[in-house]
Design a protein around this motif. Structure first.
Motif, PDB file in Angstrom:
ATOM      1  N   GLU A  33     -22.117  15.057 -22.963  1.00 43.41           N
ATOM      2  CA  GLU A  33     -23.619  14.842 -21.918  1.00 43.41           C
ATOM      3  C   GLU A  33     -22.861  13.503 -20.908  1.00 43.41           C
ATOM      4  O   GLU A  33     -23.477  13.747 -19.488  1.00 43.41           O
ATOM      5  CB  GLU A  33     -24.396  14.531 -22.822  1.00 43.41           C
ATOM      6  N   ILE A  37     -23.485  14.391 -16.720  1.00 46.68           N
ATOM      7  CA  ILE A  37     -23.695  13.674 -16.257  1.00 46.68           C
ATOM      8  C   ILE A  37     -23.402  12.419 -15.086  1.00 46.68           C
ATOM      9  O   ILE A  37     -23.859  12.499 -13.738  1.00 46.68           O
ATOM     10  CB  ILE A  37     -24.596  12.510 -16.910  1.00 46.68           C
ATOM     11  N   LYS A  42     -28.537  12.692 -12.614  1.00 40.22           N
ATOM     12  CA  LYS A  42     -29.058  12.340 -14.136  1.00 40.22           C
ATOM     13  C   LYS A  42     -29.617  13.751 -13.467  1.00 40.22           C
ATOM     14  O   LYS A  42     -30.099  14.610 -12.485  1.00 40.22           O
ATOM     15  CB  LYS A  42     -30.720  11.419 -13.613  1.00 40.22           C
ATOM     16  N   PRO A  43     -29.563  14.864 -14.187  1.00 40.91           N
ATOM     17  CA  PRO A  43     -30.612  16.266 -14.393  1.00 40.91           C
ATOM     18  C   PRO A  43     -32.136  15.963 -14.103  1.00 40.91           C
ATOM     19  O   PRO A  43     -32.482  15.307 -14.000  1.00 40.91           O
ATOM     20  CB  PRO A  43     -30.445  16.684 -15.806  1.00 40.91           C
ATOM     21  N   ARG A  46     -34.441  17.233 -19.026  1.00 44.54           N
ATOM     22  CA  ARG A  46     -33.292  17.297 -19.998  1.00 44.54           C
ATOM     23  C   ARG A  46     -34.289  17.508 -21.368  1.00 44.54           C
ATOM     24  O   ARG A  46     -35.374  17.032 -21.613  1.00 44.54           O
ATOM     25  CB  ARG A  46     -33.001  15.880 -19.966  1.00 44.54           C
ATOM     26  N   ASP A  48     -34.409  18.578 -25.175  1.00 45.07           N
ATOM     27  CA  ASP A  48     -34.030  17.783 -27.064  1.00 45.07           C
ATOM     28  C   ASP A  48     -34.954  18.745 -27.881  1.00 45.07           C
ATOM     29  O   ASP A  48     -36.076  18.797 -27.544  1.00 45.07           O
ATOM     30  CB  ASP A  48     -33.898  16.495 -26.481  1.00 45.07           C
ATOM     31  N   GLU A  55     -30.361  20.863 -23.399  1.00 45.21           N
ATOM     32  CA  GLU A  55     -30.087  21.389 -21.603  1.00 45.21           C
ATOM     33  C   GLU A  55     -30.868  20.143 -21.069  1.00 45.21           C
ATOM     34  O   GLU A  55     -31.037  19.646 -20.827  1.00 45.21           O
ATOM     35  CB  GLU A  55     -31.250  22.451 -22.130  1.00 45.21           C
ATOM     36  N   LEU A  56     -28.879  20.537 -20.277  1.00 49.61           N
ATOM     37  CA  LEU A  56     -29.500  19.120 -19.143  1.00 49.61           C
ATOM     38  C   LEU A  56     -30.047  20.691 -17.925  1.00 49.61           C
ATOM     39  O   LEU A  56     -28.549  21.367 -17.779  1.00 49.61           O
ATOM     40  CB  LEU A  56     -28.272  18.401 -18.766  1.00 49.61           C
ATOM     41  N   SER A  57     -30.852  20.491 -16.993  1.00 51.91           N
ATOM     42  CA  SER A  57     -30.680  21.246 -15.985  1.00 51.91           C
ATOM     43  C   SER A  57     -30.612  21.024 -14.711  1.00 51.91           C
ATOM     44  O   SER A  57     -31.895  19.546 -14.621  1.00 51.91           O
ATOM     45  CB  SER A  57     -31.850  21.776 -16.287  1.00 51.91           C
ATOM     46  N   TYR A  58     -30.356  21.671 -13.732  1.00 52.43           N
ATOM     47  CA  TYR A  58     -30.077  20.856 -12.468  1.00 52.43           C
ATOM     48  C   TYR A  58     -30.705  21.741 -11.893  1.00 52.43           C
ATOM     49  O   TYR A  58     -30.479  23.280 -11.585  1.00 52.43           O
ATOM     50  CB  TYR A  58     -28.272  20.623 -12.012  1.00 52.43           C
ATOM     51  N   THR A  64     -27.699  24.416 -15.861  1.00 56.10           N
ATOM     52  CA  THR A  64     -28.225  24.216 -16.561  1.00 56.10           C
ATOM     53  C   THR A  64     -27.325  24.552 -17.773  1.00 56.10           C
ATOM     54  O   THR A  64     -26.070  25.136 -18.633  1.00 56.10           O
ATOM     55  CB  THR A  64     -29.341  25.293 -17.518  1.00 56.10           C
ATOM     56  N   CYS A  72     -20.895  20.418 -24.991  1.00 53.16           N
ATOM     57  CA  CYS A  72     -21.501  21.911 -24.331  1.00 53.16           C
ATOM     58  C   CYS A  72     -20.864  23.233 -24.633  1.00 53.16           C
ATOM     59  O   CYS A  72     -19.528  23.247 -24.929  1.00 53.16           O
ATOM     60  CB  CYS A  72     -20.730  21.967 -22.677  1.00 53.16           C
TER      61      CYS A  72
END
Length: 83
Positions: A33, A37, A42-43, A46, A48, A55-58, A64, A72
């Motif tokens: 993670e 980042i 910063k996504p 986020r 949890d 999941e980190l979404s942009y 994602t 990952c």
């Protein structure tokens, strides 16, 4: 949409070793993670899911990252909607 994932494996944190690909920012399966980042910032979102993962979404780029045990295990590239 393009998705690369090891999440269906018995131990998804081990499957990334079989896929050497990476994003244009150098993030591939197995990245932490913190590494994601550091490259993407910063996504936008986020999520949890506890023991299931994070999941980190942009939004820009539309991507994602799914993580399990801080590794990952999936990368989902979404279309921008533009032609």
């Amino acid at each position: 949409m393009i998705q690369v994932s090891t999440s269906q494996l018995e131990d998804p944190t081990q499957g990334f070793r079989n896929f050497p690909g990476s994003t244009s920012e150098g993030i591939g399966l197995g990245a932490s993670e913190q590494e994601i980042i550091a490259r993407y910032g910063k996504p936008s979102l986020r999520q949890d899911y506890g023991q299931t993962g994070v999941e980190l979404s942009y939004t820009n780029p539309p991507i994602t990252f799914g993580l399990q045990n801080d590794r990952c295990t999936s990368i989902l590239l979404r279309g921008s909607g533009q032609k």
